[in-house]
Design a protein around this motif. Structure first.
Motif, PDB file in Angstrom:
ATOM      1  N   THR A 299       9.133  78.672 -78.430  1.00 61.07           N
ATOM      2  CA  THR A 299       9.761  77.599 -77.665  1.00 61.07           C
ATOM      3  C   THR A 299      10.761  76.839 -78.514  1.00 61.07           C
ATOM      4  O   THR A 299      11.854  76.474 -78.057  1.00 61.07           O
ATOM      5  CB  THR A 299       8.683  76.631 -77.133  1.00 61.07           C
ATOM      6  OG1 THR A 299       7.784  77.366 -76.311  1.00 61.07           O
ATOM      7  CG2 THR A 299       9.306  75.500 -76.332  1.00 61.07           C
TER       8      THR A 299
ATOM      9  N   TRP B  45      19.667  71.280 -71.865  1.00 59.20           N
ATOM     10  CA  TRP B  45      19.392  69.853 -71.651  1.00 59.20           C
ATOM     11  C   TRP B  45      20.642  69.011 -71.871  1.00 59.20           C
ATOM     12  O   TRP B  45      20.742  67.900 -71.342  1.00 59.20           O
ATOM     13  CB  TRP B  45      18.236  69.399 -72.545  1.00 59.20           C
ATOM     14  CG  TRP B  45      16.946  70.033 -72.116  1.00 59.20           C
ATOM     15  CD1 TRP B  45      16.291  71.055 -72.735  1.00 59.20           C
ATOM     16  CD2 TRP B  45      16.188  69.736 -70.943  1.00 59.20           C
ATOM     17  NE1 TRP B  45      15.167  71.403 -72.039  1.00 59.20           N
ATOM     18  CE2 TRP B  45      15.067  70.603 -70.927  1.00 59.20           C
ATOM     19  CE3 TRP B  45      16.339  68.809 -69.912  1.00 59.20           C
ATOM     20  CZ2 TRP B  45      14.113  70.574 -69.911  1.00 59.20           C
ATOM     21  CZ3 TRP B  45      15.390  68.774 -68.901  1.00 59.20           C
ATOM     22  CH2 TRP B  45      14.294  69.645 -68.907  1.00 59.20           C
TER      23      TRP B  45
ATOM     24  N   PHE C 144      18.295  76.533 -65.590  1.00 57.09           N
ATOM     25  CA  PHE C 144      16.877  76.352 -65.905  1.00 57.09           C
ATOM     26  C   PHE C 144      16.019  77.377 -65.181  1.00 57.09           C
ATOM     27  O   PHE C 144      16.274  77.701 -64.022  1.00 57.09           O
ATOM     28  CB  PHE C 144      16.418  74.942 -65.491  1.00 57.09           C
ATOM     29  CG  PHE C 144      16.982  73.835 -66.342  1.00 57.09           C
ATOM     30  CD1 PHE C 144      16.281  73.357 -67.436  1.00 57.09           C
ATOM     31  CD2 PHE C 144      18.222  73.289 -66.050  1.00 57.09           C
ATOM     32  CE1 PHE C 144      16.806  72.348 -68.221  1.00 57.09           C
ATOM     33  CE2 PHE C 144      18.764  72.279 -66.829  1.00 57.09           C
ATOM     34  CZ  PHE C 144      18.049  71.810 -67.926  1.00 57.09           C
TER      35      PHE C 144
ATOM     36  N   ARG D 271      10.130  77.054 -63.753  1.00 60.17           N
ATOM     37  CA  ARG D 271       9.078  76.155 -64.227  1.00 60.17           C
ATOM     38  C   ARG D 271       9.631  74.864 -64.808  1.00 60.17           C
ATOM     39  O   ARG D 271       8.883  73.897 -64.982  1.00 60.17           O
ATOM     40  CB  ARG D 271       8.209  76.878 -65.261  1.00 60.17           C
ATOM     41  CG  ARG D 271       8.934  77.355 -66.504  1.00 60.17           C
ATOM     42  CD  ARG D 271       8.003  78.198 -67.363  1.00 60.17           C
ATOM     43  NE  ARG D 271       8.662  78.769 -68.533  1.00 60.17           N
ATOM     44  CZ  ARG D 271       9.353  79.900 -68.517  1.00 60.17           C
ATOM     45  NH1 ARG D 271       9.498  80.569 -67.383  1.00 60.17           N
ATOM     46  NH2 ARG D 271       9.913  80.370 -69.620  1.00 60.17           N
ATOM     47  N   GLU D 272      10.926  74.823 -65.140  1.00 60.12           N
ATOM     48  CA  GLU D 272      11.522  73.608 -65.713  1.00 60.12           C
ATOM     49  C   GLU D 272      12.395  72.843 -64.717  1.00 60.12           C
ATOM     50  O   GLU D 272      12.878  71.761 -65.036  1.00 60.12           O
ATOM     51  CB  GLU D 272      12.375  73.964 -66.933  1.00 60.12           C
ATOM     52  CG  GLU D 272      11.584  74.501 -68.102  1.00 60.12           C
ATOM     53  CD  GLU D 272      12.477  74.839 -69.294  1.00 60.12           C
ATOM     54  OE1 GLU D 272      11.933  75.014 -70.396  1.00 60.12           O
ATOM     55  OE2 GLU D 272      13.715  74.923 -69.129  1.00 60.12           O
TER      56      GLU D 272
ATOM     57  N   GLY E  61       5.066  69.700 -62.903  1.00 59.06           N
ATOM     58  CA  GLY E  61       4.984  70.608 -64.047  1.00 59.06           C
ATOM     59  C   GLY E  61       3.624  70.567 -64.716  1.00 59.06           C
ATOM     60  O   GLY E  61       3.100  71.599 -65.158  1.00 59.06           O
TER      61      GLY E  61
END
Length: 432
Positions: free
Chosen positions: A12, A20, A138, A141-142, A294
């Motif tokens: 990650t 971002w 993205f 999941r984000e 999330g």
């Protein structure tokens, strides 16, 4: 297990975070978008005295913005899907920048209505473009968190407006407040055109982060005219959620200042702090709503249960707003309104993620545009009702009763239409 966790954490870390930065640009655009539209809401109690409009006429001014917003959303989603987010966003913000500054030339009800109409056309492009950008940048999941982050700009803008607008208006006149926000929009536009590219065309994006962004299973590539999207109940679920709950946000946006000024006798110099507190609470709600979904997914819930669980929590935060007309203390009222607005923004972060949960990326902006149209139509109905209700009774009781119940009703409708949030089964249009 520890070794696997360490490996996942290292992977990650290596992915990168350029996506971002893109989200930060969307946050800035949404902030400016809401500063522009909120200027009138801050100045409304005082412009009403200077210009001389009544409650019904103010309702018409608000409705003119919403009508244009609705029309613009029908076009914006399709245009952005056709030409892409870079050009689509640029067109939208160019229009709303000029329209924001045009308010400085208005001096009558008709003049303000025309300026608001033009502003609505331009601002309609913000959310379809931003949601499509999130879908491009993205993985699924984000996305709720990313939407929650950029959607927080609506609250940041609503905080900045009551903070800056009274100072600018008191120092240089109310016209200067509208000119200032138009300049902000133009400044963002320059930065967007200079820096934005799609992930595949962005040289600053690492291969690892691009792989992370594209880590979802392949999506259908079938092209579908946006009107055909309405054949799918997944689209109607989003449309219904927006139609039922967006009017509540419009109510807060354009009548909050008037409500506080009339019920608690606030002046231009004292109205800023309560509005700032309310929108700061909404800001927290926006991010928390996206985070909550999330978190549920990380706990092992499927997307359907996680999304609707977060939406239910947000709906319950709005319900106590029905009590606000019974409150005599300003700060208790601010707490109830702030909780409701936090609930709306958390709800919105999840509702805006529904199109990307159920539709491929190339159709997302169109679905968002259609839903936004429905929300704006609902907002128009609420504005006309609110103006007529206040002119005839002077009471907000029925208005807030509608607001408090809207979200639970909307969640029920969404669940009935898409009980499992299953993706839409898109089929290619036959060749002719």
């Amino acid at each position: 297990m520890n070794d696997a966790s360490t490996a996942n954490a290292q992977a990650t870390t290596r992915v990168g975070h350029y996506r971002w930065r893109v989200c930060a640009m969307l946050l800035a655009a949404t902030t400016i978008n809401y500063v522009d539209r909120q200027v009138l809401g801050v100045l409304a109690p005082f412009l009403q005295t200077e210009i001389g409009w009544n409650e019904i006429e103010y309702g018409y001014i608000v409705t003119s913005f919403q009508a244009a917003y609705a029309i613009g959303l029908l076009c914006a989603g399709a245009i952005i899907d056709r030409f892409g987010t870079r050009i689509g966003y640029a067109i939208a913000i160019s229009v709303w920048s000029v329209a924001a500054m045009a308010h400085a030339l208005a001096g009558t009800v008709v003049g303000f209505a025309l300026a608001r109409f033009a502003l609505g056309l331009g601002e309609a492009g913000n959310f379809p473009a931003a949601i499509k950008t999130v879908a491009e940048w993205f993985p699924r999941r984000e996305r709720a968190l990313a939407v929650g982050v950029f959607n927080a700009g609506s609250n940041v803008g609503a905080v900045l407006a009551p903070l800056l607008v009274p100072i600018i208006a008191a120092t240089w006149g109310w016209q200067a407040a509208f000119l200032f926000t138009g300049v902000l929009s133009a400044t963002w536009l320059v930065g967007w055109l200079l820096t934005y590219r799609t992930p595949e065309d962005q040289p600053k994006l690492s291969a690892a982060e691009l792989a992370h962004i594209r880590s979802d299973p392949p999506e259908p590539t079938v092209k579908l005219p946006w009107l055909q999207l309405l054949r799918h109940r997944q689209a109607w679920a989003f449309v219904a959620a927006k139609f039922i709950t967006d009017p509540v946000w419009w109510l807060f946006l354009f009548w909050l200042g008037k409500f506080l000024a009339s019920e608690y006798k606030l002046s231009l110099s004292t109205i800023g702090l309560p509005m700032i507190v309310v929108y700061l609470m909404a800001d927290v709600g926006s991010i928390a709503g996206g985070w909550l979904a999330g978190r549920f997914i990380k706990l092992g819930w499927d997307v359907n249960r996680a999304r609707k669980g977060a939406m239910l929590a947000c709906a319950l935060c709005v319900a106590p707003i029905v009590l606000v007309t019974q409150v005599d203390n300003l700060w208790v009222a601010v707490a109830l309104i702030g909780l409701a607005m936090a609930g709306h923004q958390g709800w919105s972060a999840n509702v805006f993620t529904l199109p990307s949960d159920m539709f491929p990326r190339h159709a997302v902006a169109s679905v968002v545009g259609i839903g936004g149209f429905a929300g704006a139509v609902g907002g128009m109905l609420m504005s006309v009702f609110t103006g007529a209700q206040l002119e005839s009774t002077g009471s907000y009781a029925r208005i807030f009763l509608i607001a408090g119940s809207a979200y639970l009703i909307a969640l029920l409708v969404v669940h009935l239409l898409v009980p499992r949030l299953q993706p839409a089964a898109l089929q290619a249009k036959p060749a002719v």
